[in-house]
Write a protein that holds these residues in place. Structure first.
Motif, PDB file in Angstrom:
ATOM      1  N   UNK A  33      22.228 -16.845  -1.440  1.00 26.15           N
ATOM      2  CA  UNK A  33      21.919 -15.514  -1.947  1.00 26.15           C
ATOM      3  C   UNK A  33      20.432 -15.297  -1.702  1.00 26.15           C
ATOM      4  N   UNK A  34      20.069 -14.176  -1.116  1.00 26.85           N
ATOM      5  CA  UNK A  34      18.666 -13.927  -0.760  1.00 26.85           C
ATOM      6  C   UNK A  34      18.086 -12.810  -1.621  1.00 26.85           C
ATOM      7  N   UNK A  35      16.825 -12.983  -1.970  1.00 25.69           N
ATOM      8  CA  UNK A  35      16.070 -11.992  -2.721  1.00 25.69           C
ATOM      9  C   UNK A  35      14.748 -11.772  -1.983  1.00 25.69           C
ATOM     10  N   UNK A  36      14.385 -10.531  -1.718  1.00 27.85           N
ATOM     11  CA  UNK A  36      13.173 -10.280  -0.957  1.00 27.85           C
ATOM     12  C   UNK A  36      12.368  -9.113  -1.471  1.00 27.85           C
ATOM     13  N   UNK A  37      11.079  -9.160  -1.178  1.00 25.44           N
ATOM     14  CA  UNK A  37      10.142  -8.088  -1.528  1.00 25.44           C
ATOM     15  C   UNK A  37       9.294  -7.822  -0.301  1.00 25.44           C
ATOM     16  N   UNK A  38       9.232  -6.547   0.131  1.00 24.42           N
ATOM     17  CA  UNK A  38       8.530  -6.247   1.366  1.00 24.42           C
ATOM     18  C   UNK A  38       7.723  -4.968   1.307  1.00 24.42           C
ATOM     19  N   UNK A  39       6.951  -4.761   2.352  1.00 22.54           N
ATOM     20  CA  UNK A  39       6.134  -3.555   2.507  1.00 22.54           C
ATOM     21  C   UNK A  39       6.490  -2.884   3.820  1.00 22.54           C
ATOM     22  N   UNK A  40       6.584  -1.566   3.781  1.00 20.99           N
ATOM     23  CA  UNK A  40       6.879  -0.776   4.976  1.00 20.99           C
ATOM     24  C   UNK A  40       5.822   0.308   5.092  1.00 20.99           C
ATOM     25  N   UNK A  99      -3.728   9.557   3.119  1.00 26.91           N
ATOM     26  CA  UNK A  99      -3.153   8.997   4.327  1.00 26.91           C
ATOM     27  C   UNK A  99      -1.636   8.958   4.336  1.00 26.91           C
ATOM     28  N   UNK A 100      -1.106   8.161   5.254  1.00 30.28           N
ATOM     29  CA  UNK A 100       0.344   8.052   5.455  1.00 30.28           C
ATOM     30  C   UNK A 100       1.007   7.365   4.264  1.00 30.28           C
ATOM     31  N   UNK A 101       2.315   7.558   4.152  1.00 37.57           N
ATOM     32  CA  UNK A 101       3.080   6.948   3.062  1.00 37.57           C
ATOM     33  C   UNK A 101       3.305   5.453   3.309  1.00 37.57           C
ATOM     34  N   UNK A 102       3.210   4.691   2.231  1.00 35.36           N
ATOM     35  CA  UNK A 102       3.513   3.252   2.242  1.00 35.36           C
ATOM     36  C   UNK A 102       4.647   3.009   1.259  1.00 35.36           C
ATOM     37  N   UNK A 103       5.615   2.174   1.656  1.00 33.14           N
ATOM     38  CA  UNK A 103       6.792   1.953   0.824  1.00 33.14           C
ATOM     39  C   UNK A 103       6.926   0.524   0.350  1.00 33.14           C
ATOM     40  N   UNK A 104       7.559   0.359  -0.799  1.00 32.66           N
ATOM     41  CA  UNK A 104       7.955  -0.949  -1.332  1.00 32.66           C
ATOM     42  C   UNK A 104       9.437  -1.137  -1.049  1.00 32.66           C
ATOM     43  N   UNK A 105       9.787  -2.284  -0.459  1.00 35.91           N
ATOM     44  CA  UNK A 105      11.156  -2.578  -0.073  1.00 35.91           C
ATOM     45  C   UNK A 105      11.701  -3.709  -0.936  1.00 35.91           C
ATOM     46  N   UNK A 106      12.846  -3.472  -1.585  1.00 39.99           N
ATOM     47  CA  UNK A 106      13.544  -4.484  -2.371  1.00 39.99           C
ATOM     48  C   UNK A 106      14.808  -4.886  -1.626  1.00 39.99           C
ATOM     49  N   UNK A 107      15.083  -6.197  -1.592  1.00 37.72           N
ATOM     50  CA  UNK A 107      16.153  -6.711  -0.748  1.00 37.72           C
ATOM     51  C   UNK A 107      17.035  -7.689  -1.514  1.00 37.72           C
ATOM     52  N   UNK A 108      18.346  -7.538  -1.352  1.00 37.33           N
ATOM     53  CA  UNK A 108      19.321  -8.478  -1.882  1.00 37.33           C
ATOM     54  C   UNK A 108      20.348  -8.737  -0.784  1.00 37.33           C
ATOM     55  N   UNK A 109      20.706 -10.018  -0.563  1.00 39.73           N
ATOM     56  CA  UNK A 109      21.616 -10.292   0.536  1.00 39.73           C
ATOM     57  C   UNK A 109      22.436 -11.560   0.356  1.00 39.73           C
ATOM     58  N   UNK A 110      23.379 -11.723   1.254  1.00 37.55           N
ATOM     59  CA  UNK A 110      24.214 -12.931   1.326  1.00 37.55           C
ATOM     60  C   UNK A 110      24.155 -13.436   2.762  1.00 37.55           C
ATOM     61  N   UNK A 111      23.979 -14.744   2.913  1.00 37.31           N
ATOM     62  CA  UNK A 111      23.834 -15.340   4.242  1.00 37.31           C
ATOM     63  C   UNK A 111      24.675 -16.606   4.333  1.00 37.31           C
ATOM     64  N   UNK A 112      25.303 -16.815   5.497  1.00 36.75           N
ATOM     65  CA  UNK A 112      26.124 -17.995   5.732  1.00 36.75           C
ATOM     66  C   UNK A 112      25.802 -18.590   7.086  1.00 36.75           C
ATOM     67  N   UNK A 113      25.513 -19.887   7.094  1.00 36.53           N
ATOM     68  CA  UNK A 113      25.290 -20.615   8.337  1.00 36.53           C
ATOM     69  C   UNK A 113      26.610 -21.212   8.819  1.00 36.53           C
ATOM     70  N   UNK A 124      24.570 -12.507   8.159  1.00 35.16           N
ATOM     71  CA  UNK A 124      23.963 -12.041   6.914  1.00 35.16           C
ATOM     72  C   UNK A 124      24.261 -10.566   6.706  1.00 35.16           C
ATOM     73  N   UNK A 125      24.394 -10.186   5.446  1.00 45.66           N
ATOM     74  CA  UNK A 125      24.461  -8.774   5.084  1.00 45.66           C
ATOM     75  C   UNK A 125      23.439  -8.542   3.976  1.00 45.66           C
ATOM     76  N   UNK A 126      22.666  -7.479   4.097  1.00 46.99           N
ATOM     77  CA  UNK A 126      21.623  -7.136   3.128  1.00 46.99           C
ATOM     78  C   UNK A 126      21.889  -5.773   2.517  1.00 46.99           C
ATOM     79  N   UNK A 127      21.332  -5.559   1.350  1.00 48.15           N
ATOM     80  CA  UNK A 127      21.178  -4.215   0.786  1.00 48.15           C
ATOM     81  C   UNK A 127      19.691  -4.010   0.547  1.00 48.15           C
ATOM     82  N   UNK A 128      19.116  -3.006   1.191  1.00 51.60           N
ATOM     83  CA  UNK A 128      17.685  -2.722   1.068  1.00 51.60           C
ATOM     84  C   UNK A 128      17.470  -1.373   0.381  1.00 51.60           C
ATOM     85  N   UNK A 129      16.502  -1.342  -0.503  1.00 56.44           N
ATOM     86  CA  UNK A 129      16.076  -0.083  -1.112  1.00 56.44           C
ATOM     87  C   UNK A 129      14.578   0.070  -0.895  1.00 56.44           C
TER      88      UNK A 129
END
Length: 302
Positions: A33-40, A99-113, A124-129
């Motif tokens: 199960x993956x949890x992520x925090x990103x910037x766009x 200036x230009x817009x900056x976004x916060x990205x929240x990520x939840x996913x499932x991954x299988x090797x 992998x499948x993710x859901x990003x907001x």
């Protein structure tokens, strides 16, 4: 965008080839199960519109005698033009730019090797907001009167899927990966605010607003408390490049660059007489969803 797509596909193909030739065959494919925090950055690719281009009105500029000047009025003011006016008027016209817009990205996913019987492959499948957290807000005053306020917003959901290749060290503690796939997207951007060209013309005759020395391209009728929202949904392409390393018995820290390519034509209704006059009662405009997200996250091994 097409150049970026070609480069991304070429890079992905190269990495897939390298990873496929070099992948370790250590046993034990894993699930996470993956949890992520990103910037766009530069959400909706509107940075150019916000900072240097603006948007023309469909109405022409007229001089103090009512004659056409051959130039269009403005529906959106670019920040660089307002900053130039601030400096050329010694602060009579003042601007606050973000200036230009900056976004916060929240990520939840499932991954299988380990898929198709090959341990180096994964899916992998993710859901990003993603939501705007900075930028995209401009105000301007003339002699203390706030005649302009432009605020941009952005929100989007994406559901990207991936098939890719991982290359691990011998103990499978650390690895790099690359993948590509398709996504479902839903979201968009909007702009709201006021550009009060009528107040400039009436309160500062000959100085500012239609027929004035400054800001003669301000819209009239003025755009007052406008709120135009453009939304789209559909299917697009995506790819991902990343690295992960084990930090606990079941936990893995990862870093990745995710690229989402998706766009559509959105239609928004203007809500003010000035907005309808400057643009149209119903306005169509391209909506770009996604872009590049720089992400750090945690994978919990199941």
């Amino acid at each position: 965008m097409l150049l970026s797509l070609r480069k991304g596909i070429a890079a992905s193909a190269f990495l897939l080839l390298v990873c496929g030739l070099s992948a370790q065959t250590a046993p034990g494919p894993r699930k996470y199960i993956t949890f992520g925090l990103g910037a766009q950055f530069d959400l909706a690719q509107l940075g150019g519109t916000i900072t240097k281009d603006g948007l023309e009105s469909r109405n022409p500029v007229r001089d103090s005698q009512g004659n056409l000047t051959g130039s269009p009025q403005r529906a959106i003011y670019a920040e660089n033009n307002l900053l130039s006016l601030e400096r050329s008027t010694n602060g009579i016209i003042n601007v606050k730019d973000n200036g230009a817009m900056v976004g916060l990205n929240l990520n939840l996913g499932y991954e299988k090797e380990g898929i198709f019987g090959i341990e180096s492959l994964f899916w992998r499948v993710n859901v990003n907001y993603t939501n705007k957290v900075a930028g995209g807000y401009t105000t301007s005053t003339i002699l203390g009167y706030k005649w302009l306020e432009q605020e941009w917003n952005y929100t989007a959901w994406t559901v990207p899927t991936y098939i890719g290749v991982k290359m691990f060290n011998a103990t499978k503690d650390t690895g790099v990966y690359v993948g590509a796939g398709v996504n479902y997207y839903r979201g968009g951007w909007g702009v709201s605010g006021t550009i009060d060209g009528d107040a400039l013309r009436n309160n500062f005759p000959g100085l500012a607003g239609p027929g004035g020395t400054f800001l003669s391209d301000a819209p009239t009728p003025g755009i007052w408390k406008e709120n135009a929202q453009f939304r789209v949904n559909g299917v697009g392409l995506n790819w991902i490049v990343g690295a992960q390393t084990k930090i606990t018995d079941r936990g893995h820290l990862y870093f990745e660059l995710e690229t989402i390519l998706s766009a559509g034509m959105g239609v928004a209704g203007t809500q003010s007489p000035g907005g309808a006059a400057a643009l149209a009662p119903l306005v169509a405009y391209p909506v770009v969803i996604g872009g590049q997200t720089y992400r750090v996250g945690y994978k919990l091994e199941l």
